[in-house]
Design a protein around this motif. Structure first.
Motif, mmCIF file in Angstrom:
data_model
loop_
_atom_site.group_PDB
_atom_site.id
_atom_site.type_symbol
_atom_site.label_atom_id
_atom_site.label_comp_id
_atom_site.label_asym_id
_atom_site.label_seq_id
_atom_site.Cartn_x
_atom_site.Cartn_y
_atom_site.Cartn_z
ATOM 1 N N ASN A 120 0.691 -1.598 -0.685
ATOM 2 C CA ASN A 120 0.072 -0.444 0.137
ATOM 3 C C ASN A 120 0.949 1.255 -0.138
ATOM 4 O OD1 ASN A 120 0.707 -0.505 2.293
ATOM 5 N ND2 ASN A 120 -1.194 0.660 3.665
ATOM 6 N N LEU A 121 2.105 1.380 0.486
ATOM 7 C CA LEU A 121 3.153 2.558 0.756
ATOM 8 C C LEU A 121 3.250 3.149 -1.067
ATOM 9 C CD1 LEU A 121 4.934 4.357 1.905
ATOM 10 C CD2 LEU A 121 6.390 2.910 0.594
ATOM 11 N N THR A 122 3.223 1.879 -2.408
ATOM 12 C CA THR A 122 3.246 2.226 -2.712
ATOM 13 C C THR A 122 2.441 2.300 -4.461
ATOM 14 O OG1 THR A 122 3.642 -0.104 -4.247
ATOM 15 C CG2 THR A 122 5.706 1.381 -3.311
ATOM 16 N N GLU A 123 1.367 2.052 -3.903
ATOM 17 C CA GLU A 123 0.056 1.972 -4.748
ATOM 18 C C GLU A 123 -0.467 3.152 -3.745
ATOM 19 O OE1 GLU A 123 -1.342 -0.576 -7.110
ATOM 20 O OE2 GLU A 123 1.060 -1.295 -6.463
ATOM 21 N N GLU A 124 -1.245 3.563 -2.547
ATOM 22 C CA GLU A 124 -1.748 4.242 -2.392
ATOM 23 C C GLU A 124 -0.993 5.752 -1.580
ATOM 24 O OE1 GLU A 124 -4.353 2.484 0.862
ATOM 25 O OE2 GLU A 124 -5.975 2.387 -0.771
ATOM 26 N N PHE A 125 0.171 5.576 -0.978
ATOM 27 C CA PHE A 125 1.125 6.284 -0.998
ATOM 28 C C PHE A 125 2.117 7.226 -1.977
ATOM 29 C CE2 PHE A 125 -1.272 4.897 2.658
ATOM 30 C CZ PHE A 125 -1.629 5.848 3.006
ATOM 31 N N PRO A 126 2.554 7.185 -2.984
ATOM 32 C CA PRO A 126 2.928 7.136 -3.531
ATOM 33 C C PRO A 126 3.559 8.393 -3.470
ATOM 34 C CG PRO A 126 1.113 7.135 -5.201
ATOM 35 C CD PRO A 126 0.639 6.601 -3.727
ATOM 36 N N GLU A 127 3.408 9.128 -2.934
ATOM 37 C CA GLU A 127 3.693 11.101 -2.348
ATOM 38 C C GLU A 127 5.364 11.013 -1.395
ATOM 39 O OE1 GLU A 127 -0.826 11.070 -2.817
ATOM 40 O OE2 GLU A 127 0.896 9.972 -2.043
ATOM 41 N N LEU A 128 4.814 9.537 -1.042
ATOM 42 C CA LEU A 128 6.410 9.157 0.364
ATOM 43 C C LEU A 128 7.153 8.697 -0.404
ATOM 44 C CD1 LEU A 128 2.986 8.296 3.093
ATOM 45 C CD2 LEU A 128 4.051 10.863 2.463
ATOM 46 N N VAL A 129 6.740 7.850 -1.212
ATOM 47 C CA VAL A 129 7.802 6.791 -1.429
ATOM 48 C C VAL A 129 9.382 7.991 -1.607
ATOM 49 C CG1 VAL A 129 8.839 5.475 -3.502
ATOM 50 C CG2 VAL A 129 6.076 5.407 -2.959
ATOM 51 N N CYS A 130 9.484 8.396 -2.139
ATOM 52 C CA CYS A 130 10.904 9.655 -2.134
ATOM 53 C C CYS A 130 11.431 9.485 -0.914
ATOM 54 C CB CYS A 130 10.630 10.464 -2.903
ATOM 55 S SG CYS A 130 9.474 11.201 -2.270
ATOM 56 N N ASP A 131 10.453 9.131 0.806
ATOM 57 C CA ASP A 131 11.310 10.341 1.448
ATOM 58 C C ASP A 131 11.544 8.578 2.354
ATOM 59 O OD1 ASP A 131 10.783 12.638 0.962
ATOM 60 O OD2 ASP A 131 8.064 11.707 2.479
ATOM 61 N N VAL A 132 11.966 7.074 1.631
ATOM 62 C CA VAL A 132 12.090 5.806 1.651
ATOM 63 C C VAL A 132 12.758 5.545 1.567
ATOM 64 C CG1 VAL A 132 10.905 5.391 3.697
ATOM 65 C CG2 VAL A 132 9.753 4.566 1.669
ATOM 66 N N GLN A 133 13.545 4.396 0.925
ATOM 67 C CA GLN A 133 14.113 3.344 0.320
ATOM 68 C C GLN A 133 13.189 3.066 -0.371
ATOM 69 O OE1 GLN A 133 17.230 2.401 2.401
ATOM 70 N NE2 GLN A 133 18.773 2.356 0.856
ATOM 71 N N ALA A 134 13.429 2.555 -2.021
ATOM 72 C CA ALA A 134 12.066 1.214 -2.755
ATOM 73 C C ALA A 134 12.491 -0.346 -2.081
ATOM 74 C CB ALA A 134 12.553 1.107 -4.098
ATOM 75 N N ASP A 135 13.816 -0.670 -2.150
ATOM 76 C CA ASP A 135 13.656 -1.818 -1.208
ATOM 77 C C ASP A 135 15.323 -1.615 0.026
ATOM 78 O OD1 ASP A 135 16.422 -1.661 -2.800
ATOM 79 O OD2 ASP A 135 16.256 -3.445 -3.367
ATOM 80 N N ILE A 136 15.779 -2.680 0.807
ATOM 81 C CA ILE A 136 16.707 -2.066 1.419
ATOM 82 C C ILE A 136 17.763 -2.742 0.954
ATOM 83 C CG2 ILE A 136 17.435 -3.248 4.129
ATOM 84 C CD1 ILE A 136 15.308 -1.057 3.970
ATOM 85 N N PRO A 137 18.707 -2.350 0.272
ATOM 86 C CA PRO A 137 19.929 -2.702 -0.504
ATOM 87 C C PRO A 137 20.796 -4.132 -0.226
ATOM 88 C CG PRO A 137 20.056 -0.356 -0.818
ATOM 89 C CD PRO A 137 18.907 -1.000 0.590
ATOM 90 N N TRP A 138 20.795 -4.409 1.168
ATOM 91 C CA TRP A 138 21.524 -5.178 1.353
ATOM 92 C C TRP A 138 20.388 -6.358 1.832
ATOM 93 C CZ3 TRP A 138 19.784 -6.414 6.033
ATOM 94 C CH2 TRP A 138 19.155 -5.280 7.311
ATOM 95 N N MET A 139 19.758 -6.594 2.194
ATOM 96 C CA MET A 139 18.602 -7.963 1.873
ATOM 97 C C MET A 139 18.412 -8.100 0.530
ATOM 98 S SD MET A 139 16.863 -9.743 3.789
ATOM 99 C CE MET A 139 15.462 -10.097 4.634
#
Length: 295
Positions: free
Chosen positions: A113-132
């Motif tokens: 739901n972060l990417t689907e309903e709150f795309p305005e907020l995605v740029c404030d976090v990471q799309a994934d956790i790179p080391w994971m």
């Protein structure tokens, strides 16, 4: 070995992919990782006032229940919340107690739901956790946004995901059981149903008649009924508090029950688990537990 931990250990920095896989994912052990998200703009920006300004009147999915328990056993039913579509600002009015409601509201839809309903907020976090992502060789299946009242509680359950749970503000209290506690944790089959809540606050429980029965845990680990479920006395819960700026690695198949401070904001990353020896071990344990119960 899956059940030996007496407390959830802390890492003071994010690990390398190899280190994380070898020390935590492969042995299926939880940990709390500090300084893994300290560079996220969300940690400074995501006040309720900022969320109100950026997301505003946009209509989002909110789980509504009369008692704070979504997806939980109630009155011999597995009851799911009402999924209400409402302006985000109206939801924030309830969280900030500008408006009173007899019911409990929680943004907890999952399904990325972060990417689907709150795309305005995605740029404030990471799309994934790179080391994971590097450790597992895959991107997350879902990235979820969580915000709710302190009375919203997540009942004891497990997921088939490797879960990185990041608290942005407030704190979350987790009660955990390793998969090896499965013989002590009761499961029963329940008729699925949904809360229907009216504007005046009254509600009814409506059966999902065409749906199959759902296996769920009826026990409340905060107040276990040991007369009904005496085996639970042998289980050994781990408790931990994840504070703002911290990340919990919750391994796949670990049972967890979650509470939160009021207005707590969090983001989590679900990576699909590997259906390997750990999964086979759990399935064997589950099958043996059911066989003993029947006999």
């Amino acid at each position: 070995e899956l059940g030996w931990l007496e407390s959830v250990p802390y890492l003071d920095r994010p690990p390398s992919p190899l280190e994380f896989y070898r020390e935590w994912v492969s042995p299926n052990k939880p940990c709390i990782i500090q300084n893994a998200i300290s560079h996220w703009p969300a940690l400074k920006k995501w006040t309720l006032a900022y969320l109100r300004e950026v997301v505003g009147p946009k209509v989002v999915s909110v789980a509504v229940t009369p008692n704070g328990y979504a997806d939980a056993v109630f009155q011999d039913r597995f009851v799911m919340p009402e999924e209400r579509q409402m302006p985000f600002v109206d939801f924030l009015d309830i969280v900030e107690k500008k408006v009173t409601s007899p019911n409990v509201f929680y943004v907890q839809k999952q399904c990325s739901n972060l990417t689907e309903e709150f795309p305005e907020l995605v740029c404030d976090v990471q799309a994934d956790i790179p080391w994971m992502s590097e450790a597992l060789g895959k991107k997350p299946d879902a990235v979820n946004f969580w915000l709710g009242e302190s009375s919203a509680v997540t009942s004891l359950h497990k997921d088939h995901y490797e879960n990185l749970y990041c608290v942005i503000s407030g704190e979350k209290q987790f009660l955990l059981h390793p998969p090896s506690d499965r013989p002590f944790i009761p499961y029963e089959l329940y008729q699925p149903a949904t809360y229907q809540v009216s504007e005046d606050g009254s509600y009814e429980i409506v059966d999902e008649r065409s749906a199959d029965k759902v296996p769920w845990i009826p026990l409340d680990p905060l107040n276990p009924n040991l007369e009904l479920y005496p085996e639970y006395a042998q289980a050994k819960p781990l408790r931990c508090t994840v504070k703002a700026g911290e990340m919990l690695y919750l391994p796949s198949l670990w049972f967890h029950h979650v509470q939160q401070s009021h207005g707590c904001v969090a983001v989590n990353y679900w990576y699909d688990m590997e259906y390997d020896l750990k999964y086979s071990y759990y399935q064997l344990l589950d099958g043996l537990t059911k066989a003993v119960k029947v006999s």
